[in-house]
Design a protein around this motif. Structure first.
Motif, PDB file in Angstrom:
ATOM      1  N   CYS A  51       0.850  -1.205   0.000  1.00 38.49           N
ATOM      2  CA  CYS A  51       0.000   0.000   0.000  1.00 38.49           C
ATOM      3  C   CYS A  51       0.877   1.244   0.000  1.00 38.49           C
ATOM      4  N   ASP A  52       0.487   2.224  -0.778  1.00 36.01           N
ATOM      5  CA  ASP A  52       1.197   3.517  -0.716  1.00 36.01           C
ATOM      6  C   ASP A  52       0.175   4.635  -0.565  1.00 36.01           C
ATOM      7  N   GLN A  53       0.503   5.592   0.292  1.00 41.39           N
ATOM      8  CA  GLN A  53      -0.449   6.687   0.522  1.00 41.39           C
ATOM      9  C   GLN A  53      -0.559   7.588  -0.708  1.00 41.39           C
ATOM     10  N   SER A  54       0.460   7.519  -1.557  1.00 39.58           N
ATOM     11  CA  SER A  54       0.465   8.346  -2.758  1.00 39.58           C
ATOM     12  C   SER A  54       0.601   7.402  -3.961  1.00 39.58           C
TER      13      SER A  54
ATOM     14  N   GLY B 223      20.422   8.931  -8.308  1.00 40.51           N
ATOM     15  CA  GLY B 223      20.653   7.619  -8.912  1.00 40.51           C
ATOM     16  C   GLY B 223      22.093   7.131  -8.864  1.00 40.51           C
ATOM     17  N   MET B 224      22.936   7.791  -8.051  1.00 41.03           N
ATOM     18  CA  MET B 224      24.332   7.311  -7.937  1.00 41.03           C
ATOM     19  C   MET B 224      24.354   6.049  -7.083  1.00 41.03           C
ATOM     20  N   LEU B 225      25.066   5.039  -7.539  1.00 45.63           N
ATOM     21  CA  LEU B 225      25.234   3.810  -6.746  1.00 45.63           C
ATOM     22  C   LEU B 225      26.586   3.974  -6.045  1.00 45.63           C
TER      23      LEU B 225
ATOM     24  N   PRO C 248      -3.391   4.983   2.134  1.00 53.09           N
ATOM     25  CA  PRO C 248      -2.526   5.117   3.316  1.00 53.09           C
ATOM     26  C   PRO C 248      -2.797   4.014   4.334  1.00 53.09           C
ATOM     27  N   VAL C 249      -1.734   3.486   4.921  1.00 55.10           N
ATOM     28  CA  VAL C 249      -1.889   2.594   6.069  1.00 55.10           C
ATOM     29  C   VAL C 249      -2.002   3.499   7.295  1.00 55.10           C
ATOM     30  N   LEU C 250      -3.085   3.316   8.049  1.00 55.66           N
ATOM     31  CA  LEU C 250      -3.345   4.211   9.185  1.00 55.66           C
ATOM     32  C   LEU C 250      -2.787   3.656  10.485  1.00 55.66           C
TER      33      LEU C 250
ATOM     34  N   HIS D 134      17.423   5.082   5.116  1.00 67.95           N
ATOM     35  CA  HIS D 134      18.500   4.847   4.142  1.00 67.95           C
ATOM     36  C   HIS D 134      19.137   6.152   3.647  1.00 67.95           C
ATOM     37  N   PHE D 135      18.631   7.252   4.101  1.00 66.04           N
ATOM     38  CA  PHE D 135      19.230   8.583   3.963  1.00 66.04           C
ATOM     39  C   PHE D 135      19.710   8.858   2.534  1.00 66.04           C
ATOM     40  N   LYS D 136      21.031   9.035   2.330  1.00 66.27           N
ATOM     41  CA  LYS D 136      21.532   9.437   1.005  1.00 66.27           C
ATOM     42  C   LYS D 136      21.742   8.263   0.063  1.00 66.27           C
ATOM     43  N   ASN D 137      21.500   7.026   0.540  1.00 69.30           N
ATOM     44  CA  ASN D 137      21.948   5.861  -0.223  1.00 69.30           C
ATOM     45  C   ASN D 137      20.884   4.796  -0.453  1.00 69.30           C
ATOM     46  N   GLY D 138      19.620   5.174  -0.421  1.00 69.10           N
ATOM     47  CA  GLY D 138      18.570   4.156  -0.556  1.00 69.10           C
ATOM     48  C   GLY D 138      18.519   3.492  -1.923  1.00 69.10           C
ATOM     49  N   ILE D 139      18.894   4.224  -2.981  1.00 69.83           N
ATOM     50  CA  ILE D 139      18.873   3.599  -4.318  1.00 69.83           C
ATOM     51  C   ILE D 139      19.995   2.555  -4.374  1.00 69.83           C
ATOM     52  N   LEU D 140      21.155   2.943  -3.880  1.00 69.96           N
ATOM     53  CA  LEU D 140      22.264   1.987  -3.787  1.00 69.96           C
ATOM     54  C   LEU D 140      21.878   0.766  -2.945  1.00 69.96           C
ATOM     55  N   LEU D 141      21.278   1.013  -1.783  1.00 69.62           N
ATOM     56  CA  LEU D 141      21.126  -0.064  -0.792  1.00 69.62           C
ATOM     57  C   LEU D 141      19.844  -0.889  -0.954  1.00 69.62           C
TER      58      LEU D 141
ATOM     59  N   ALA E 116      11.045   9.989  -2.155  1.00 69.06           N
ATOM     60  CA  ALA E 116      12.514  10.055  -2.198  1.00 69.06           C
ATOM     61  C   ALA E 116      13.088   9.227  -3.343  1.00 69.06           C
ATOM     62  N   SER E 117      12.472   8.081  -3.615  1.00 64.21           N
ATOM     63  CA  SER E 117      13.047   7.166  -4.608  1.00 64.21           C
ATOM     64  C   SER E 117      12.988   7.738  -6.021  1.00 64.21           C
ATOM     65  N   ARG E 118      12.113   8.677  -6.247  1.00 64.46           N
ATOM     66  CA  ARG E 118      12.062   9.348  -7.556  1.00 64.46           C
ATOM     67  C   ARG E 118      12.941  10.600  -7.552  1.00 64.46           C
TER      68      ARG E 118
HETATM   69  C1  LIG Z   1      17.554  14.800  -3.371  1.00 68.52           C
HETATM   70  C2  LIG Z   1      17.887  13.359  -3.127  1.00 68.52           C
HETATM   71  C3  LIG Z   1      18.971  12.770  -3.810  1.00 68.52           C
HETATM   72  C4  LIG Z   1      19.280  11.423  -3.564  1.00 68.52           C
HETATM   73  N1  LIG Z   1      20.273  10.829  -4.288  1.00 68.52           N
HETATM   74  C5  LIG Z   1      20.550   9.503  -4.078  1.00 68.52           C
HETATM   75  C6  LIG Z   1      21.539   8.848  -4.871  1.00 68.52           C
HETATM   76  O1  LIG Z   1      22.148   9.421  -5.771  1.00 68.52           O
HETATM   77  N2  LIG Z   1      21.799   7.536  -4.603  1.00 68.52           N
HETATM   78  C7  LIG Z   1      21.136   6.841  -3.627  1.00 68.52           C
HETATM   79  O2  LIG Z   1      21.437   5.662  -3.416  1.00 68.52           O
HETATM   80  N3  LIG Z   1      20.172   7.443  -2.891  1.00 68.52           N
HETATM   81  C8  LIG Z   1      19.880   8.757  -3.090  1.00 68.52           C
HETATM   82  N4  LIG Z   1      18.930   9.372  -2.331  1.00 68.52           N
HETATM   83  C9  LIG Z   1      18.338   8.647  -1.215  1.00 68.52           C
HETATM   84  C10 LIG Z   1      17.234   7.712  -1.655  1.00 68.52           C
HETATM   85  O3  LIG Z   1      16.417   8.362  -2.582  1.00 68.52           O
HETATM   86  C11 LIG Z   1      16.420   7.282  -0.416  1.00 68.52           C
HETATM   87  O4  LIG Z   1      17.269   6.771   0.576  1.00 68.52           O
HETATM   88  C12 LIG Z   1      15.434   6.186  -0.812  1.00 68.52           C
HETATM   89  O5  LIG Z   1      14.653   6.589  -1.909  1.00 68.52           O
HETATM   90  C13 LIG Z   1      14.524   5.847   0.361  1.00 68.52           C
HETATM   91  O6  LIG Z   1      13.594   4.903  -0.107  1.00 68.52           O
HETATM   92  P1  LIG Z   1      12.322   4.540   0.729  1.00 68.52           P
HETATM   93  O7  LIG Z   1      11.592   3.499  -0.032  1.00 68.52           O
HETATM   94  O8  LIG Z   1      12.708   4.250   2.143  1.00 68.52           O
HETATM   95  O9  LIG Z   1      11.491   5.913   0.817  1.00 68.52           O
HETATM   96  P2  LIG Z   1      10.500   6.609  -0.248  1.00 68.52           P
HETATM   97  O10 LIG Z   1      10.975   6.463  -1.636  1.00 68.52           O
HETATM   98  O11 LIG Z   1      10.235   7.982   0.261  1.00 68.52           O
HETATM   99  O12 LIG Z   1       9.196   5.725  -0.130  1.00 68.52           O
HETATM  100  C14 LIG Z   1       8.369   5.728   1.008  1.00 68.52           C
HETATM  101  C15 LIG Z   1       6.939   5.572   0.511  1.00 68.52           C
HETATM  102  O13 LIG Z   1       6.075   5.393   1.630  1.00 68.52           O
HETATM  103  C16 LIG Z   1       4.843   6.008   1.333  1.00 68.52           C
HETATM  104  N5  LIG Z   1       4.122   6.202   2.597  1.00 68.52           N
HETATM  105  C17 LIG Z   1       4.402   7.055   3.606  1.00 68.52           C
HETATM  106  N6  LIG Z   1       3.541   6.878   4.620  1.00 68.52           N
HETATM  107  C18 LIG Z   1       2.680   5.899   4.254  1.00 68.52           C
HETATM  108  C19 LIG Z   1       1.569   5.262   4.884  1.00 68.52           C
HETATM  109  N7  LIG Z   1       1.173   5.593   6.110  1.00 68.52           N
HETATM  110  N8  LIG Z   1       0.920   4.289   4.205  1.00 68.52           N
HETATM  111  C20 LIG Z   1       1.315   3.921   2.954  1.00 68.52           C
HETATM  112  N9  LIG Z   1       2.355   4.509   2.323  1.00 68.52           N
HETATM  113  C21 LIG Z   1       3.044   5.463   2.960  1.00 68.52           C
HETATM  114  C22 LIG Z   1       5.225   7.283   0.613  1.00 68.52           C
HETATM  115  O14 LIG Z   1       4.173   7.777  -0.171  1.00 68.52           O
HETATM  116  C23 LIG Z   1       6.424   6.795  -0.222  1.00 68.52           C
HETATM  117  O15 LIG Z   1       6.023   6.414  -1.535  1.00 68.52           O
HETATM  118  C24 LIG Z   1      18.552  10.696  -2.604  1.00 68.52           C
HETATM  119  C25 LIG Z   1      17.456  11.274  -1.962  1.00 68.52           C
HETATM  120  C26 LIG Z   1      17.120  12.593  -2.227  1.00 68.52           C
HETATM  121  C27 LIG Z   1      15.918  13.192  -1.554  1.00 68.52           C
END
Ligand SMILES: Cc1cc2nc3c(=O)[nH]c(=O)nc-3n(C[C@H](O)[C@H](O)[C@H](O)COP(=O)(O)OP(=O)(O)OC[C@H]3O[C@@H](n4cnc5c(N)ncnc54)[C@H](O)[C@@H]3O)c2cc1C
Length: 351
Positions: free
Chosen positions: A32-35, A47-49, A159-161, A308-315, A41-43
């Motif tokens: 489930c995704d709220q959006s 995209g650097m690994l 959204p998951v509540l 996963h902060f700055k590295n979620g695409i990598l990790l 963040a993932s969009r």
């Molecule tokens: C500007 C920027 C540059 C970056 N550059 C890189 C890079 O070069 N290389 C790299 O490895 N990483 C990079 N990152 C980091 C990476 O994007 C993130 O660490 C990663 O996307 C986190 O993934 P996620 O799935 O945890 O979060 P998200 O992609 O934010 O996904 C979380 C999802 O949960 C959903 N959600 C929230 N609450 C609820 C709910 N209650 N119920 C249902 N759905 C919910 C949201 O809608 C969202 O779609 C960058 C991030 C940013 C912001």
């Protein structure tokens, strides 16, 4: 009440890569995704690994290595299932460092000129890192389609509540009704504390821009210092990032921040001066108290993966692999103790 084997809140890279692994292991998975899937963040990512980034904490080394080892297979599967391409955009990074480690092999000026013509090297020593990048927008296009093709039920705008552990699993309350699952994963990125209030995770906002330079592509590698990075994205486009701000969930794109970012990029690579800014955006990195991911079991049937902060695409692929092993009752192939949530209880109260 409907029942599934696995429920996941959050369809970013962490939720969807884990869903992929669990579906491949034969589980019935609902995400489930709220959006919309891959819209946060993932969009927003560059995209650097960046597994070789000297700024990364040492604790990330093994998880990065595992993730990078699985990346080619992960991209292959996503491309096959989605019928969409996710090209590797660059294969090396020119990294600026102030203080070179003794074993480093700095690039010579002719080498720098070849990799990033007319780069401004003043104040920096540069090394070349073997590091790939993809375009996060390509992944954001392909991964939701691939997930559906893999049999994952993707419920967007749902959204998951709340989530309750019940006898044999978890009860998931969403804005569109309640269902139950054998196991549950909170992969809601920067929003994770809404479902798990004790988690020390907050949004770390980043501004980004894409600049278009007239003419042919002039730089083939990522150019990066701790202050700014420039990532070629094919044709004559370059993604420039990024700021790290504590601004809550403020979605404003601030023109002053964008201009500062662009100036930093022009300072590092002066040819960009002639570029026009084509797109600007922001994203919310999930940042934990110590900058490391949180990967843990929070109750009998519930897990969390965030921070996963700055590295979620990598990790992503590495996290999905160890997490799915754990969720399926196997021993994860990596020691996950650096990522357990309990570590925060050991920190002094002021940190
Ligand atoms: C500007 C920027 C540059 C970056 N550059 C890189 C890079 O070069 N290389 C790299 O490895 N990483 C990079 N990152 C980091 C990476 O994007 C993130 O660490 C990663 O996307 C986190 O993934 P996620 O799935 O945890 O979060 P998200 O992609 O934010 O996904 C979380 C999802 O949960 C959903 N959600 C929230 N609450 C609820 C709910 N209650 N119920 C249902 N759905 C919910 C949201 O809608 C969202 O779609 C960058 C991030 C940013 C912001």
């Amino acid at each position: 009440m409907n029942r599934t084997d696995v429920a996941i809140a959050g369809a970013g890279i962490i939720g969807l890569t884990t869903a992929f692994e669990l579906a491949a292991a034969g589980c019935k998975v609902t995400v489930c995704d709220q959006s919309e899937a891959m819209s946060e963040a993932s969009r927003a990512a560059a995209g650097m690994l960046a597994g070789a980034d000297p700024e990364n904490p040492a604790e990330l080394r093994e998880l990065s290595r595992l993730s990078l080892a699985h990346y080619p297979e992960f991209l292959d599967r996503v491309e096959t299932l989605s019928q969409k391409k996710i090209p590797i955009r660059t294969t090396s990074t020119m990294q600026g460092i102030h203080h070179l480690p003794p074993d480093a092999n700095p690039l010579t000026e002719p080498e720098i000129e070849k990799l990033a013509p007319r780069a401004n090297v003043s104040g920096w020593r540069f090394v070349s890192l073997e590091e790939k990048s993809i375009d996060a927008w390509d992944l954001a296009e392909a991964l939701p389609t691939a997930s559906r093709a893999a049999g994952i039920r993707l419920r967007e705008r749902t959204p998951v509540l709340s989530v309750r552990s019940e006898g044999a699993g978890a009860e998931i309350v969403t804005a569109a009704g309640t269902f139950s699952a054998g196991i549950f994963l909170n992969a809601t990125g920067a929003w994770a504390p809404a479902l798990e209030p004790s988690m020390p995770v907050s949004p770390r906002k980043g501004h980004m821009l894409t600049a278009e330079l007239p003419g042919e592509l002039q730089m083939q590698c990522v150019l990066r210092t701790p202050n700014v990075y420039i990532v070629p994205r094919g044709a004559n486009r370059y993604t420039v990032g990024s700021t790290v701000e504590d601004a809550g969930f403020d979605r404003t794109v601030d023109p002053i921040r964008i201009q500062e970012l662009f100036s930093r990029a022009v300072d590092l690579w002066p040819p960009l001066r002639d570029a026009s800014i084509a797109e600007t955006w922001i994203g919310f990195r999930p940042g934990s108290g110590d900058g490391l991911p949180i990967i843990d079991q929070t109750s009998d049937h519930c897990w969390i993966a965030t921070g996963h902060f700055k590295n979620g695409i990598l990790l992503g692929p590495g996290t999905a692999r160890v997490l799915s092993q754990w969720m399926l009752g196997q021993r994860p192939e990596l020691d996950l103790s650096p990522f357990r949530a309990g570590r925060f209880a050991l920190l002094p109260a002021s940190s």
